[in-house]
Design an enzyme around this catalytic site. Structure first.
Site, PDB file in Angstrom:
ATOM      1  CE  LYS A  53      71.026  76.854 -17.791  1.00 13.54           C
ATOM      2  NZ  LYS A  53      72.123  75.888 -17.819  1.00 13.54           N
ATOM      3  CD  GLN A  97      74.201  73.430 -19.369  1.00 10.27           C
ATOM      4  OE1 GLN A  97      73.895  74.567 -19.023  1.00 10.27           O
ATOM      5  NE2 GLN A  97      73.560  72.367 -18.911  1.00 10.27           N
ATOM      6  CG  ASP A 120      75.894  76.921 -12.470  1.00  9.57           C
ATOM      7  OD1 ASP A 120      74.664  76.746 -12.491  1.00  9.57           O
ATOM      8  OD2 ASP A 120      76.638  76.687 -13.442  1.00  9.57           O
TER       9      ASP A 120
HETATM   10  N1  GUN Z   1      74.056  70.781 -16.153  1.00  6.96           N
HETATM   11  C1  GUN Z   1      72.906  70.329 -15.615  1.00  6.96           C
HETATM   12  N2  GUN Z   1      72.447  71.192 -14.693  1.00  6.96           N
HETATM   13  C2  GUN Z   1      73.330  72.206 -14.642  1.00  6.96           C
HETATM   14  C3  GUN Z   1      73.392  73.412 -13.880  1.00  6.96           C
HETATM   15  O1  GUN Z   1      72.541  73.709 -13.033  1.00  6.96           O
HETATM   16  N3  GUN Z   1      74.461  74.223 -14.148  1.00  6.96           N
HETATM   17  C4  GUN Z   1      75.425  73.893 -15.049  1.00  6.96           C
HETATM   18  N4  GUN Z   1      76.432  74.743 -15.208  1.00  6.96           N
HETATM   19  N5  GUN Z   1      75.380  72.790 -15.771  1.00  6.96           N
HETATM   20  C5  GUN Z   1      74.343  71.956 -15.564  1.00  6.96           C
END
Ligand code: GUN
Length: 288
Positions: A53, A97, A120
């Site tokens: 990211k 996350q 998200d």
């Molecule tokens: N963990 C696995 N996929 C995601 C996601 O799309 N967003 C977040 N915040 N955590 C994750």
């Protein structure tokens, strides 16, 4: 790639080029889209995602902040960190996350993020807006799936979409997005007694379970579009999806590979949502 493969890497590349152009335009107006990612603990998969990211943010000219907190961090300290980012005008998107350690209530943390910065699309306000067909941040993985289908010109209205998996992050919102586009949607999950009876009816089959090869050729109707959201390691440690790719590709009209399918789209849509959040701030500033 073959005619029936949906090349997520290439679709993501094209979309990222467009996003980078928009970022440049915003920068001329003095706004640098900013994403803050909070990583708690040392989960290796989470670390990899977060690194990707950050790299993608930089590639697209966005501002990126990584906040790493120890596994032992208190819920209160994490909530305070989120509150600080809510107030930070250089940050337009906040991502915490998942998964979080057991002593932290994920729902509480998600609800602490300002819905305007919830890139998200996990906050109940955004989930509710999505369900009622209003403008909202859409969860990045299902959003990426819809973009891929749009790219190949798939017809969705009136089609039978079967979603296998009902997580809050992927399965549930994926079904909702298809419903918003007038598909007939069936959800299957671990308590579905005869999975094949449903999946063989699918015009579009979305596998989002997290189990290697749960979808075999016997589960798929000839000519179906198969979207594999799985991200698993097989017994040899190789990255693979939920679909028995080599056999299913023989009968599917389109199929997404793993890796190189849905994965690259997820991060791309996160960047898109961050750009959208930054643009919304700009629009607010010019209309006040
Ligand atoms: N963990 C696995 N996929 C995601 C996601 O799309 N967003 C977040 N915040 N955590 C994750």
């Amino acid at each position: 790639m073959g005619k029936s493969l949906i090349d997520g890497k290439e679709i993501a590349r094209q979309k990222k080029t467009l996003i980078a152009e928009e970022v440049e335009k915003l920068k001329k107006d003095g706004i640098v889209p900013g994403l803050a990612v909070i990583l708690v603990g040392n989960n290796p998969a989470s670390k990899t995602y977060v690194t990707n990211k950050e790299r993608t943010c930089r590639e697209l000219g966005m501002h990126s902040v990584l906040i790493e907190l120890p596994e032992s961090v208190s819920e209160e300290a994490l909530l305070n960190q989120v509150a600080e980012l809510n107030e930070d005008s250089s940050i337009h998107g906040i991502l915490v996350q998942m998964p979080l350690p057991d002593h932290i209530n994920e729902k509480k943390v998600i609800e602490a993020i300002s819905p305007e910065k919830d890139v998200d699309g996990f906050h109940p306000v955004n989930v509710g807006r999505m369900m009622t067909g209003q403008d909202s941040f859409l969860p990045c993985t299902p959003y990426g799936v819809m973009e891929m289908l749009d790219y190949i010109g798939a017809d969705i209205a009136g089609k039978h979409v079967v979603v296998v998996g009902r997580s809050n992050i992927v399965g549930k919102p994926a079904g909702q997005l298809f419903l918003n586009k007038n598909a007939t949607v069936t959800y299957c999950h671990s308590k579905t007694p005869d999975l094949k009876a449903f999946t063989t009816q699918a015009d579009i089959l979305v596998a989002a379970v997290g189990k290697v090869n749960i979808i075999t050729k016997d589960h798929v109707k000839e000519g179906a579009i198969v979207i594999d959201v799985g991200m698993n390691r097989n017994s040899e440690g190789k990255l693979c999806g939920d679909v028995d790719f080599s056999n299913v590709k023989e009968i599917a009209s389109y199929i997404t590979p793993v890796p190189g399918g849905v994965g690259p789209m997820t991060i791309t849509m996160l960047m898109f949502n961050t750009l959208k959040a930054a643009k919304a701030i700009k629009n607010k500033a010019t209309t006040v």
